[in-house]
Design a protein around this motif. Sequence first.
Motif, PDB file in Angstrom:
ATOM      1  N   HIS A  81       7.544   2.382   2.637  1.00 37.78           N
ATOM      2  CA  HIS A  81       8.583   1.508   2.090  1.00 37.78           C
ATOM      3  C   HIS A  81       9.947   1.807   2.722  1.00 37.78           C
ATOM      4  CE1 HIS A  81      10.323  -1.088  -1.069  1.00 37.78           C
ATOM      5  NE2 HIS A  81      11.327  -0.230  -1.062  1.00 37.78           N
ATOM      6  N   ASN A  94      15.502  -6.375  -4.218  1.00 38.31           N
ATOM      7  CA  ASN A  94      14.911  -5.167  -3.630  1.00 38.31           C
ATOM      8  C   ASN A  94      15.069  -3.960  -4.549  1.00 38.31           C
ATOM      9  OD1 ASN A  94      17.586  -4.082  -3.184  1.00 38.31           O
ATOM     10  ND2 ASN A  94      17.704  -5.152  -1.228  1.00 38.31           N
ATOM     11  N   THR A 113       1.252  -3.956   5.286  1.00 41.63           N
ATOM     12  CA  THR A 113       1.310  -3.685   6.720  1.00 41.63           C
ATOM     13  C   THR A 113       0.134  -2.798   7.110  1.00 41.63           C
ATOM     14  OG1 THR A 113       2.702  -1.748   6.309  1.00 41.63           O
ATOM     15  CG2 THR A 113       3.831  -3.853   6.749  1.00 41.63           C
ATOM     16  N   THR A 150       4.257  -6.747  -2.821  1.00 43.44           N
ATOM     17  CA  THR A 150       3.982  -5.837  -1.714  1.00 43.44           C
ATOM     18  C   THR A 150       3.656  -6.636  -0.461  1.00 43.44           C
ATOM     19  OG1 THR A 150       3.098  -4.123  -3.205  1.00 43.44           O
ATOM     20  CG2 THR A 150       2.483  -3.982  -0.868  1.00 43.44           C
ATOM     21  N   CYS A 151       4.430  -6.423   0.583  1.00 38.04           N
ATOM     22  CA  CYS A 151       4.093  -6.966   1.904  1.00 38.04           C
ATOM     23  C   CYS A 151       3.230  -5.920   2.605  1.00 38.04           C
ATOM     24  CB  CYS A 151       5.354  -7.250   2.712  1.00 38.04           C
ATOM     25  SG  CYS A 151       6.315  -8.649   2.101  1.00 38.04           S
ATOM     26  N   CYS A 187      15.829  -4.911   6.384  1.00 38.28           N
ATOM     27  CA  CYS A 187      14.379  -4.740   6.419  1.00 38.28           C
ATOM     28  C   CYS A 187      13.790  -5.223   7.739  1.00 38.28           C
ATOM     29  CB  CYS A 187      13.739  -5.482   5.258  1.00 38.28           C
ATOM     30  SG  CYS A 187      14.376  -4.941   3.646  1.00 38.28           S
ATOM     31  N   ASP A 236       6.859  -2.096  -1.209  1.00 42.26           N
ATOM     32  CA  ASP A 236       5.910  -2.280  -0.110  1.00 42.26           C
ATOM     33  C   ASP A 236       4.981  -1.115   0.164  1.00 42.26           C
ATOM     34  OD1 ASP A 236       6.789  -4.871   0.419  1.00 42.26           O
ATOM     35  OD2 ASP A 236       8.442  -4.150   1.649  1.00 42.26           O
ATOM     36  N   SER A 276      10.571  -6.193  -4.770  1.00 40.86           N
ATOM     37  CA  SER A 276       9.862  -5.862  -3.535  1.00 40.86           C
ATOM     38  C   SER A 276       9.534  -4.371  -3.527  1.00 40.86           C
ATOM     39  CB  SER A 276      10.723  -6.202  -2.318  1.00 40.86           C
ATOM     40  OG  SER A 276      11.036  -7.580  -2.296  1.00 40.86           O
TER      41      SER A 276
END
Length: 362
Positions: free
Chosen positions: A149, A118, A184, A181-182, A46, A143, A141
């Motif tokens: 993603h 993940n 971005t 969720t990260c 990642c 994203d 995870s």
Amino acid sequence: MAKGKRLGLRKYIGLKLFKGLYDGIVERHKLRTLFWECTLRCNLRCRHCGSDCRTDVAERDMPLEDFLHVLDNEITPNVDPRDVLIIFSGGEVLVRKDLEEAGREVTRRGYMWGMVTNGLSLTRERLSSLVDAGLRSVSVSFDGFAEVHNDIRQNSESFDRALSAVRHIREVEGLTYDVITCVTPAMIDRLEEWKEFLISEGIERWRIFSIFPAGRAKSNDNLHLSAEQFRCLMEFIRATRKEGRIRLNYACEGFLGGYESEVRDHFYMCNAGVNVASIRVNGDISGCTSVRANYTQGNIYRDSFWDVWQNRFIPFRNREWAKCDECAECKVWEFCRGGGMHLRDDEGKLMYCHYNMLGDRG
């Protein structure tokens, strides 16, 4: 007008009261969560990973018997296992073939356990065997939509596999789970759409992180939110929580000024070294696996874990050392205490300040 740095009187009073409660938590420092970094191996690479994870890792997995030895001889005699959650983390935990055995062993000792994954290799069959081994909680995870993603995870199948994993997990009655969720820049304008997608999938719990400049993310500037995007994120979380259709929390990453108590279920506190500890894959003892790997308080192969927990976590519990540089004159120091320990670099300097990102608004 967006709220930001300024604190209203009611919130200020609430924070003062919470500070007193937190001081008591620090003084007692009862161990509540133990992360076991059981592997650094991972089936993804990642772009935002803050760990030292890779597919060709040289560091071998910690033998299960070594972890159980510490659990039996250092931890269990000093805690009530029913009060401590053990979280298997990595790397990607599912690369370990003995994960079920590990789960059965900690369950047999009276501990609850969970894992962070993940989802890439979480089939229905593997999940069933893990649940049979006592699995109680899972964080997956996830994203954003496929193009986002998969780009972050650098795998064209990662979105479909994560979605499949979440669907399998949702089917298991009594299993606690959430989606992480990260966020971005690529997702900041699609959060409403992403929220609706998660709700349509029956997801009830959602946690949001922002990415700070560490690990691989340090060299990926396009993953970092601008100050304006970060404020938009806070506004989105606050509105979503008011709406009440999905239980959303911002991560325990930093002090958020006027957003405190509005974007997560509690006021900010860094629990690393206070009631959270971790045992890393090489035996190092730390406060949290998000803290840089070279900052450790001891090692299980040469030190007593419980002695380390009681006596070597002073920098986590007394943060006066961090009251320097931009923190030295900060008006909210008593509530922030210099931010999360994972936000400090090798020299102890603050890499990222959530409070400053919000600007002077509200």
